[in-house]
Structures are given as C-alpha cells and as structure tokens.
Enzyme design. Structure first.
Site, PDB file in Angstrom:
ATOM      1  N   ASP A   1     -30.999 -83.812 -23.162  1.00 24.80           N
ATOM      2  CA  ASP A   1     -29.755 -84.436 -23.625  1.00 24.80           C
ATOM      3  C   ASP A   1     -30.016 -85.031 -25.005  1.00 24.80           C
ATOM      4  O   ASP A   1     -30.813 -85.955 -25.151  1.00 24.80           O
ATOM      5  CB  ASP A   1     -29.338 -85.532 -22.623  1.00 24.80           C
ATOM      6  CG  ASP A   1     -27.922 -86.052 -22.884  1.00 24.80           C
ATOM      7  OD1 ASP A   1     -27.316 -85.679 -23.899  1.00 24.80           O
ATOM      8  OD2 ASP A   1     -27.440 -86.843 -22.042  1.00 24.80           O
TER       9      ASP A   1
ATOM     10  N   HIS B   1     -21.209 -89.711 -30.283  1.00 18.56           N
ATOM     11  CA  HIS B   1     -19.840 -89.815 -29.737  1.00 18.56           C
ATOM     12  C   HIS B   1     -18.784 -89.961 -30.823  1.00 18.56           C
ATOM     13  O   HIS B   1     -17.769 -90.634 -30.627  1.00 18.56           O
ATOM     14  CB  HIS B   1     -19.745 -90.960 -28.707  1.00 18.56           C
ATOM     15  CG  HIS B   1     -20.394 -90.613 -27.399  1.00 18.56           C
ATOM     16  ND1 HIS B   1     -20.341 -91.425 -26.290  1.00 18.56           N
ATOM     17  CD2 HIS B   1     -21.125 -89.532 -27.024  1.00 18.56           C
ATOM     18  CE1 HIS B   1     -21.002 -90.856 -25.281  1.00 18.56           C
ATOM     19  NE2 HIS B   1     -21.501 -89.712 -25.717  1.00 18.56           N
TER      20      HIS B   1
ATOM     21  N   GLU C   1     -20.781 -85.087 -17.307  1.00 19.21           N
ATOM     22  CA  GLU C   1     -21.836 -86.096 -17.517  1.00 19.21           C
ATOM     23  C   GLU C   1     -21.259 -87.332 -18.179  1.00 19.21           C
ATOM     24  O   GLU C   1     -21.623 -88.464 -17.854  1.00 19.21           O
ATOM     25  CB  GLU C   1     -22.971 -85.505 -18.365  1.00 19.21           C
ATOM     26  CG  GLU C   1     -24.206 -86.410 -18.469  1.00 19.21           C
ATOM     27  CD  GLU C   1     -24.200 -87.354 -19.674  1.00 19.21           C
ATOM     28  OE1 GLU C   1     -25.147 -88.147 -19.814  1.00 19.21           O
ATOM     29  OE2 GLU C   1     -23.247 -87.296 -20.478  1.00 19.21           O
ATOM     30  N   GLU C   2     -20.343 -87.106 -19.116  1.00 14.57           N
ATOM     31  CA  GLU C   2     -19.830 -88.210 -19.924  1.00 14.57           C
ATOM     32  C   GLU C   2     -18.955 -89.178 -19.119  1.00 14.57           C
ATOM     33  O   GLU C   2     -18.672 -90.275 -19.561  1.00 14.57           O
ATOM     34  CB  GLU C   2     -19.068 -87.671 -21.143  1.00 14.57           C
ATOM     35  CG  GLU C   2     -19.936 -86.863 -22.122  1.00 14.57           C
ATOM     36  CD  GLU C   2     -20.945 -87.708 -22.890  1.00 14.57           C
ATOM     37  OE1 GLU C   2     -21.057 -88.920 -22.631  1.00 14.57           O
ATOM     38  OE2 GLU C   2     -21.643 -87.145 -23.764  1.00 14.57           O
TER      39      GLU C   2
ATOM     40  N   HIS D   1     -26.317 -81.324 -19.833  1.00 17.62           N
ATOM     41  CA  HIS D   1     -24.865 -81.377 -19.637  1.00 17.62           C
ATOM     42  C   HIS D   1     -24.166 -80.553 -20.709  1.00 17.62           C
ATOM     43  O   HIS D   1     -24.539 -80.555 -21.870  1.00 17.62           O
ATOM     44  CB  HIS D   1     -24.339 -82.814 -19.542  1.00 17.62           C
ATOM     45  CG  HIS D   1     -24.312 -83.642 -20.796  1.00 17.62           C
ATOM     46  ND1 HIS D   1     -23.253 -83.628 -21.674  1.00 17.62           N
ATOM     47  CD2 HIS D   1     -25.188 -84.536 -21.304  1.00 17.62           C
ATOM     48  CE1 HIS D   1     -23.486 -84.497 -22.664  1.00 17.62           C
ATOM     49  NE2 HIS D   1     -24.657 -85.057 -22.470  1.00 17.62           N
TER      50      HIS D   1
ATOM     51  N   ASP E   1     -24.853 -83.940 -28.923  1.00 18.58           N
ATOM     52  CA  ASP E   1     -24.576 -84.404 -27.547  1.00 18.58           C
ATOM     53  C   ASP E   1     -23.478 -83.555 -26.924  1.00 18.58           C
ATOM     54  O   ASP E   1     -22.314 -83.908 -27.012  1.00 18.58           O
ATOM     55  CB  ASP E   1     -24.175 -85.884 -27.590  1.00 18.58           C
ATOM     56  CG  ASP E   1     -23.992 -86.475 -26.206  1.00 18.58           C
ATOM     57  OD1 ASP E   1     -24.465 -85.860 -25.237  1.00 18.58           O
ATOM     58  OD2 ASP E   1     -23.374 -87.555 -26.114  1.00 18.58           O
TER      59      ASP E   1
HETATM   60  N1  DTR Z   1     -26.326 -89.395 -21.623  1.00 19.98           N
HETATM   61  C1  DTR Z   1     -26.103 -89.690 -23.020  1.00 19.98           C
HETATM   62  C2  DTR Z   1     -26.315 -91.101 -23.221  1.00 19.98           C
HETATM   63  C3  DTR Z   1     -27.559 -91.499 -23.858  1.00 19.98           C
HETATM   64  C4  DTR Z   1     -27.673 -92.670 -24.357  1.00 19.98           C
HETATM   65  N2  DTR Z   1     -28.892 -92.849 -24.893  1.00 19.98           N
HETATM   66  C5  DTR Z   1     -29.586 -91.753 -24.748  1.00 19.98           C
HETATM   67  C6  DTR Z   1     -30.863 -91.458 -25.169  1.00 19.98           C
HETATM   68  C7  DTR Z   1     -31.342 -90.237 -24.926  1.00 19.98           C
HETATM   69  C8  DTR Z   1     -30.574 -89.288 -24.251  1.00 19.98           C
HETATM   70  C9  DTR Z   1     -29.303 -89.598 -23.840  1.00 19.98           C
HETATM   71  C10 DTR Z   1     -28.785 -90.853 -24.101  1.00 19.98           C
HETATM   72  C11 DTR Z   1     -24.741 -89.214 -23.393  1.00 19.98           C
HETATM   73  O1  DTR Z   1     -24.448 -88.104 -23.026  1.00 19.98           O
HETATM   74  O2  DTR Z   1     -23.963 -89.857 -24.035  1.00 19.98           O
HETATM   75 ZN    ZN Z   2     -22.636 -88.522 -24.617  1.00 22.04          ZN
HETATM   76 ZN    ZN Z   3     -25.437 -86.621 -23.587  1.00 22.21          ZN
END
Ligand code: DTR
Ligand code: ZN
Ligand code: ZN
Length: 435
Positions: A205, A292, A176-177, A130, A142
């Site tokens: 990710d 985040h 994605e978020e 993402h 992230d």
């Molecule tokens: N999709 C992630 C959320 C996430 C939470 N735990 C993990 C562990 C490994 C990879 C991703 C994630 C996000 O974008 O916030």
């Molecule tokens: Zn995230």
């Molecule tokens: Zn993520």
C-alpha cells in the site's frame, strides 16, 4: 530494473555457469545420461521485474480514472474498470480469476483473487493490495502502485512457470478506504481450515511515495525476512512501518492470526531529518505530499521506490514459494526404457549477447528412425536452433541457444524439446537461465 545482485544469487550463477561451460560435448551415443546436479539455491534466482511494465499499469489506472470522473473509489465506474483491467491481464496470462463480491462493503464490489496453480493447496502464501482509491483523485500512489507491482509479479510468475513449493495467491481488495472492508470480508468468508492454510499475507500500500521511506510491516518478524533481506541487500536499512500500523489490509489478516508483512513508503506523516540523511528527500515534509488529494496522479510516483518494491516482491515469492527450479528430467527419463530425449547439460545460464551449445540425443527409440527435433517458445530475445534438425536413433544434435544483448532475463524457464518420428513422440525439458 535490478541493479544489485545478491551474493547468493551470484554463487548460483557461478555454479550453473560452470555446468554450462562443459556443454560442448562429443559424440552423443557415448555420452552417459547426465547426473542431476545438486539442488542449487534456485530460489535466489528471482527475476528482475520490469519497472517500465509496472509504470505502464500505472498509466492505465490513470486513464481509467480520467475517463471515469477522475477517481477509482469503491462502487464507482472507475473501480469497476480497474477490476476489469487487472482481471483481463491475469486471464491473458493464464490465471483463473475469481471475483468475490464484498456484499457487506459500504460500496459493494469485487475483490479480485488469482491463484497460481502450483505447489500444495494447503500451504498458501498471499500477496495483496487494495485496488480502490478515494474520490479526491486517481489514487496512483494510493494504491495503483501496490496494485501494479502485484499485477506485474503475477504476470512474471505465469511467464516463468517455476517449480512451486507453496501456493501463491494474489488479491486486489475493494473498499480499503472505507475501513479495510474488502479484505475483512474475504478473511471472514474463509473457514478456519482455509485460514489455517494461509501461512503468510504480504501487503503493498503506497509503494512509490515521492518523498518516501523504506518501511516494512512487522520488520523483525520471520515473515518479513525475505522483504527485509532484499531491501537490506540494496543498503536501504528499512524501518518499521509505524505510520501504517492497523491502517491497511494486512490488519484484517493479522486479526485472524495470520502472519503478515509488507512494503510501504509512507503517507501524510513527515520525514525525519535522520531519514532524509539516510534515504534522501526532504526532512519535515510528508512522505507523500499528494496523499488522498487530486494530485495523486502519475506525476506523484517515485520510480526508484516502485522498482525496489516490485523486485522485492519477486525476491520474496522466489524465496518463499519457488523450489529448486531444476527438475530431474533429461537422462532420467531413459530409465523408463521407452523412447525419450536426453540433454547435456539439463540446464544452463546463457549470458545475454552470447550463444551456448547443448547436446540432444534420442534414447531407446526403435532402430533406424528419423527423429525431428523442435523447441517450445523461448523467452523474448532468445532463439533456439538444432543442427542437424533431425537425428537417427543413436545420433545426436547440437541445440544452440542464442540470447540477444536485450533478451528477457529468466530463471528456470522451461523449454520443452520435442522429438517426433513416424511412430513416436517424446519430450524433455531444458531449464534456461539468462543473465
Ligand atoms: N491504508 C492507507 C493508509 C496509510 C496511512 N499511512 C500509511 C503508511 C503506509 C501505508 C499505508 C498508510 C490508505 O489507503 O490510505
Ligand atoms: Zn488511502
Ligand atoms: Zn492505501
């Protein structure tokens, strides 16, 4: 940067080096067309993806956030600038890039799709990440991290142009978020026939968590095998990505019945003491302390983990989608009984800091012609010269390949050799490996 070479890769290197050592051949006219070597396990000659190049992408995403209100959330100027960045890099490398507008997303915007046009179009392997972040910060771990390891792999594939056995499609997702919206929109946009073409989806990710672990989605599946084999070869003993289950874009594909896997280093969950003992880092602390948050900047990067993901993706692409890189060229062309060029050997490994001689000779050219020889662009740090630079029908030339100590590392890099006379042009490909 790749520190460990897999055993199978070494076996390949040895096999090719053996061929290369017979390279200095005598009088060309007497040299028979070389036999096509037994298909080597070229898939294992995956390139070493430059972590510095990946980090340069992270720096760009950071500056995009900084000049656009501090984040790259879907629907924002920072997101759109991220799309432009990825798109322009891909286009410069020769990709045709598709922007798919996710109209059902909370913040409508583009998914970016780029397919490398080799291999069968009905057997596709997808690699995705993402591209959006949250509004709290620049979103570097992230998920500029996953976006960047993917981007650099796409660029390396375009540079190397290996023989493909599967179609590779890269994707960068919007939204994605807000609940995996961009990837869900993409999967829903496919017909069942198109879905059926996708043999696997690999997700990336958060692949540079500073206190991270080495996690693989669906660790024991056949789909995960190449990702696992690479991290196993580094002695990392990867674990199942429990924390991330159903929380990233692989889930959209999983829901559609497409086999998935991926790398992750973890988010807010805490490292166990067993994991700290195995991987280092701090037990009881989050894998990513800036998850985040506004501190998810270029200071929130684990370069070692980033490198291991970047190289593991290349390993997976080369194992899943790249064929034996040696094509039956050179001597074989002469069977057509028309002007051709032959080389012996038809491929070689050149150790960096050394030179290697290859014989090149014209076959089936009109008698008495002078044939000028030239070579297409070599990888950076590699030079190619011919002595003599032109030959007459029945003669031969020595092509010297010199790799500087810092030459780019390539596997199955095609160098096109062209012969031109007053009436005719012919080409052949020479396959270069550097080590
Ligand atoms: N999709 C992630 C959320 C996430 C939470 N735990 C993990 C562990 C490994 C990879 C991703 C994630 C996000 O974008 O916030
Ligand atoms: Zn995230
Ligand atoms: Zn993520």
């Amino acid at each position: 940067m790749r520190r460990t070479t897999l055993t199978a890769g070494l076996a390949l290197a040895a096999a090719v080096a053996l061929t290369a050592s017979t390279a200095t051949l005598p009088a060309a006219a007497a040299v028979p067309a070389p036999a096509v070597p037994a298909p080597a396990a070229a898939a294992l000659a995956a390139p070493d993806v430059s972590v510095a190049a990946v980090q340069a992408h992270l720096t760009q995403f950071q500056s995009i956030a900084s000049s656009n209100g501090g984040h790259r959330r879907a629907g924002s100027a920072g997101y759109r600038a991220s799309v432009s960045y990825v798109k322009s890099k891909l286009q410069a490398a020769g990709y045709t890039v598709t922007e798919q507008t996710c109209t059902s997303c909370t913040y409508p915007g583009s998914n970016v799709i780029a397919e490398w046009p080799g291999g069968p179009s009905n057997q596709v392997v997808m690699f995705g990440a993402h591209l959006d972040g949250v509004s709290a910060g620049p979103g570097i771990n992230d998920n500029a991290s996953g976006s960047s390891v993917l981007l650099e792999n796409a660029l390396v594939l375009a540079r190397q142009k290996p023989t493909m056995t599967k179609r590779v499609r890269f994707a960068w997702w919007n939204g994605e978020e807000q609940g995996l919206q961009g990837s869900k929109f993409y999967v829903n946009s496919l017909s069942s026939t198109q879905k059926g073409y996708i043999k696997g989806y690999y997700n990336f990710d958060m692949v540079s968590s500073t206190n991270g672990g080495y996690f693989i989605n669906r660790l024991t599946s056949t789909t995960s095998a190449p990702l696992k084999a690479y991290w196993d070869s580094l002695g990392l003993s990867p674990e199942e990505n429990v924390e991330g289950q159903g929380r990233s874009d692989d889930y959209s594909f999983q829901q559609a019945g497409i086999p998935t896997s991926g790398y992750a280093m973890g988010a807010s969950a805490r490292k166990t003491s067993a994991q700290a003992a195995k991987w280092g880092g701090t037990a009881g602390a989050s894998y990513d302390p800036c998850y985040h948050r506004s501190c998810d900047t270029t200071s929130n990067v684990n370069a070692t983990g980033l490198n291991r993901s970047a190289d593991g993706i290349a390993y997976a692409i080369w194992n899943v989608a790249v064929g034996t890189a040696v094509a039956p060229v050179g001597g074989v062309a002469a069977m057509a009984d028309e002007p051709a060029l032959a080389t012996s050997p038809i491929y070689a490994i050149v150790n960096r800091g050394t030179s290697l001689a290859v014989q090149v000779w014209p076959q089936y050219w009109p008698a008495g012609q002078t044939i000028a020889l030239s070579a297409s662009a070599a990888p950076s740090g590699v030079s190619v010269s011919f002595s003599p630079s032109s030959v007459t029908s029945g003669g031969s030339s020595t092509m010297t390949i010199t790799a500087s100590p810092t030459a780019e590392r390539v596997g199955g890099y095609p160098i096109t050799i062209t012969g031109t006379s007053s009436t005719t042009t012919a080409t052949t490909k020479f396959w270069l490996y550097t080590s």
